[in-house]
Design a protein around this motif. Structure first.
Motif, PDB file in Angstrom:
ATOM      1  N   ALA A  69       0.789  -1.206  -0.094  1.00  0.00           N
ATOM      2  CA  ALA A  69      -0.045   0.017  -0.096  1.00  0.00           C
ATOM      3  C   ALA A  69       0.840   1.145   0.106  1.00  0.00           C
ATOM      4  CB  ALA A  69      -0.965  -0.176   1.244  1.00  0.00           C
ATOM      5  N   ALA A  70       1.980   1.517   0.712  1.00  0.00           N
ATOM      6  CA  ALA A  70       2.661   2.438   0.965  1.00  0.00           C
ATOM      7  C   ALA A  70       3.199   2.770  -0.349  1.00  0.00           C
ATOM      8  CB  ALA A  70       3.881   2.333   1.899  1.00  0.00           C
ATOM      9  N   THR A  84       2.414   6.107  -2.884  1.00  0.00           N
ATOM     10  CA  THR A  84       3.671   6.828  -3.244  1.00  0.00           C
ATOM     11  C   THR A  84       3.476   7.113  -4.834  1.00  0.00           C
ATOM     12  OG1 THR A  84       4.896   6.272  -1.277  1.00  0.00           O
ATOM     13  CG2 THR A  84       6.039   7.243  -3.175  1.00  0.00           C
ATOM     14  N   GLU A  85       3.590   5.853  -5.641  1.00  0.00           N
ATOM     15  CA  GLU A  85       3.543   5.736  -7.097  1.00  0.00           C
ATOM     16  C   GLU A  85       2.507   6.723  -7.834  1.00  0.00           C
ATOM     17  OE1 GLU A  85       4.240   2.031  -8.161  1.00  0.00           O
ATOM     18  OE2 GLU A  85       6.268   1.731  -7.226  1.00  0.00           O
ATOM     19  N   ILE A  86       1.222   6.412  -7.168  1.00  0.00           N
ATOM     20  CA  ILE A  86       0.208   7.061  -7.781  1.00  0.00           C
ATOM     21  C   ILE A  86       0.012   8.625  -7.304  1.00  0.00           C
ATOM     22  CG2 ILE A  86      -2.428   7.024  -7.442  1.00  0.00           C
ATOM     23  CD1 ILE A  86      -2.185   4.175  -7.678  1.00  0.00           C
ATOM     24  N   SER A  87       0.645   8.862  -6.285  1.00  0.00           N
ATOM     25  CA  SER A  87       0.609  10.314  -6.008  1.00  0.00           C
ATOM     26  C   SER A  87       1.425  11.135  -7.103  1.00  0.00           C
ATOM     27  CB  SER A  87       1.442  10.615  -4.634  1.00  0.00           C
ATOM     28  OG  SER A  87       2.662  10.396  -4.678  1.00  0.00           O
ATOM     29  N   LEU A  95      -3.307  15.983  -4.537  1.00  0.00           N
ATOM     30  CA  LEU A  95      -3.533  15.551  -3.263  1.00  0.00           C
ATOM     31  C   LEU A  95      -3.404  14.306  -2.874  1.00  0.00           C
ATOM     32  CD1 LEU A  95      -3.643  17.197  -0.273  1.00  0.00           C
ATOM     33  CD2 LEU A  95      -6.056  17.133  -0.579  1.00  0.00           C
ATOM     34  N   LEU A  96      -2.847  13.618  -1.940  1.00  0.00           N
ATOM     35  CA  LEU A  96      -2.995  12.449  -1.456  1.00  0.00           C
ATOM     36  C   LEU A  96      -3.599  12.339   0.078  1.00  0.00           C
ATOM     37  CD1 LEU A  96      -2.456   9.276  -1.497  1.00  0.00           C
ATOM     38  CD2 LEU A  96      -0.124   9.629  -0.731  1.00  0.00           C
ATOM     39  N   VAL A  97      -4.506  11.455   0.321  1.00  0.00           N
ATOM     40  CA  VAL A  97      -5.338  11.707   1.483  1.00  0.00           C
ATOM     41  C   VAL A  97      -5.119  10.077   2.066  1.00  0.00           C
ATOM     42  CG1 VAL A  97      -7.450  11.897   2.736  1.00  0.00           C
ATOM     43  CG2 VAL A  97      -6.875  13.450   0.773  1.00  0.00           C
ATOM     44  N   VAL A  98      -4.836   9.943   3.306  1.00  0.00           N
ATOM     45  CA  VAL A  98      -4.786   8.532   3.980  1.00  0.00           C
ATOM     46  C   VAL A  98      -5.298   8.896   5.284  1.00  0.00           C
ATOM     47  CG1 VAL A  98      -2.895   7.758   2.535  1.00  0.00           C
ATOM     48  CG2 VAL A  98      -2.256   8.931   4.793  1.00  0.00           C
ATOM     49  N   GLY A  99      -5.681   7.611   5.826  1.00  0.00           N
ATOM     50  CA  GLY A  99      -6.060   7.534   7.412  1.00  0.00           C
ATOM     51  C   GLY A  99      -4.914   7.456   8.267  1.00  0.00           C
ATOM     52  N   ASP A 100      -5.130   7.558   9.664  1.00  0.00           N
ATOM     53  CA  ASP A 100      -3.957   7.599  10.501  1.00  0.00           C
ATOM     54  C   ASP A 100      -3.309   6.207  10.602  1.00  0.00           C
ATOM     55  OD1 ASP A 100      -5.967   7.080  11.995  1.00  0.00           O
ATOM     56  OD2 ASP A 100      -5.262   8.298  13.604  1.00  0.00           O
ATOM     57  N   ARG A 101      -4.081   5.189  10.399  1.00  0.00           N
ATOM     58  CA  ARG A 101      -3.635   3.868  10.315  1.00  0.00           C
ATOM     59  C   ARG A 101      -4.551   2.963   9.644  1.00  0.00           C
ATOM     60  NH1 ARG A 101      -3.587   5.634  15.401  1.00  0.00           N
ATOM     61  NH2 ARG A 101      -5.342   4.948  16.476  1.00  0.00           N
ATOM     62  N   GLY A 102      -4.262   1.805   9.187  1.00  0.00           N
ATOM     63  CA  GLY A 102      -5.065   0.919   8.451  1.00  0.00           C
ATOM     64  C   GLY A 102      -5.331  -0.398   9.336  1.00  0.00           C
ATOM     65  N   HIS A 103      -5.735  -1.479   8.673  1.00  0.00           N
ATOM     66  CA  HIS A 103      -6.053  -2.830   9.420  1.00  0.00           C
ATOM     67  C   HIS A 103      -4.953  -3.216  10.213  1.00  0.00           C
ATOM     68  CE1 HIS A 103      -9.955  -3.709   8.304  1.00  0.00           C
ATOM     69  NE2 HIS A 103      -9.993  -3.483   6.953  1.00  0.00           N
ATOM     70  N   SER A 104      -3.684  -3.005   9.869  1.00  0.00           N
ATOM     71  CA  SER A 104      -2.679  -3.591  10.433  1.00  0.00           C
ATOM     72  C   SER A 104      -2.177  -2.566  11.614  1.00  0.00           C
ATOM     73  CB  SER A 104      -1.468  -4.168   9.730  1.00  0.00           C
ATOM     74  OG  SER A 104      -1.041  -3.294   9.029  1.00  0.00           O
ATOM     75  N   SER A 129       0.729   5.665   6.385  1.00  0.00           N
ATOM     76  CA  SER A 129       0.838   7.092   6.655  1.00  0.00           C
ATOM     77  C   SER A 129       2.037   7.719   6.801  1.00  0.00           C
ATOM     78  CB  SER A 129      -0.305   7.503   7.536  1.00  0.00           C
ATOM     79  OG  SER A 129      -0.072   7.012   8.839  1.00  0.00           O
ATOM     80  N   LEU A 130       2.869   6.868   7.658  1.00  0.00           N
ATOM     81  CA  LEU A 130       4.132   7.496   7.903  1.00  0.00           C
ATOM     82  C   LEU A 130       5.156   7.534   6.702  1.00  0.00           C
ATOM     83  CD1 LEU A 130       6.266   8.807   9.883  1.00  0.00           C
ATOM     84  CD2 LEU A 130       6.931   6.457  10.392  1.00  0.00           C
ATOM     85  N   HIS A 131       5.126   6.279   5.930  1.00  0.00           N
ATOM     86  CA  HIS A 131       5.984   6.550   4.501  1.00  0.00           C
ATOM     87  C   HIS A 131       5.448   7.570   3.672  1.00  0.00           C
ATOM     88  CE1 HIS A 131       7.994   4.419   1.382  1.00  0.00           C
ATOM     89  NE2 HIS A 131       7.085   4.795   0.665  1.00  0.00           N
ATOM     90  N   VAL A 132       3.945   7.668   3.363  1.00  0.00           N
ATOM     91  CA  VAL A 132       3.553   8.471   2.447  1.00  0.00           C
ATOM     92  C   VAL A 132       3.868   9.823   2.725  1.00  0.00           C
ATOM     93  CG1 VAL A 132       1.801   6.768   1.404  1.00  0.00           C
ATOM     94  CG2 VAL A 132       1.193   8.565   3.018  1.00  0.00           C
ATOM     95  N   THR A 133       3.863  10.443   4.106  1.00  0.00           N
ATOM     96  CA  THR A 133       4.162  11.772   4.387  1.00  0.00           C
ATOM     97  C   THR A 133       5.507  12.133   4.203  1.00  0.00           C
ATOM     98  OG1 THR A 133       4.710  10.965   6.703  1.00  0.00           O
ATOM     99  CG2 THR A 133       2.302  11.876   5.907  1.00  0.00           C
TER     100      THR A 133
END
Length: 146
Positions: A92-93, A97-100, A105-114, A125-129
């Motif tokens: 996902a990260a 990143t590639e699609i950004s 703008l890229l929007v993500v939640g603060d954490r996902g399922h894991s 979210s840390l990686h994409v920021t």
């Protein structure tokens, strides 16, 4: 820069908050919205230490189902129909990143399922920021539903 907002959606509550926020932002700016989910084949243990993956298991189809259900159950039908849906092979990260590249703008939640619940940000979210090729919004807390 394009007129597209990209939002990562994995079906988790934080990703649904990000989806709602992105929908509202797209309405304000007139940008198109693209919802993205990444998928990977599950790791299989060496020498039978972990059960194998059943031959009928299709992680791409499962990801598509998760994305479709997230949009169709959480957005008004006309809004859900207008969202571009992208199901992409990869972590996902890296996918986000590639699609950004070229996105407004890229929007993500603060954490996902894991997500580790004590962490302030999840690994995606840390990686994409740190690595996204456009501005990033990490949605935390409550968001008004669309």
């Amino acid at each position: 820069m394009s007129n597209k907002i990209v939002v990562g959606v994995d079906g988790s509550e934080p990703s649904l908050k990000a989806l709602h926020w992105a929908v509202q932002q797209a309405k304000l700016t007139g940008d198109r919205l693209a919802a993205v989910i990444g998928w990977e084949y599950p790791a299989v243990g060496w020498a039978g230490m972990t059960p194998g993956v059943p031959p009928e298991f299709d992680p791409e189809q499962l990801a598509r189902q998760i994305l479709d259900e997230a949009l169709d159950k959480n957005l008004a039908p006309d809004v859900a129909a207008s969202v571009e849906r992208l199901v992409v092979a990869g972590h996902a990260a890296q996918v986000l990143t590639e699609i950004s590249e070229g996105a407004a703008l890229l929007v993500v939640g603060d954490r996902g399922h894991s997500g580790f619940t004590a962490a302030l940000l999840g690994s995606v979210s840390l990686h994409v920021t740190q690595h996204a090729k456009c501005p990033v919004v990490v949605v935390r807390g409550e968001v008004t539903e669309v």
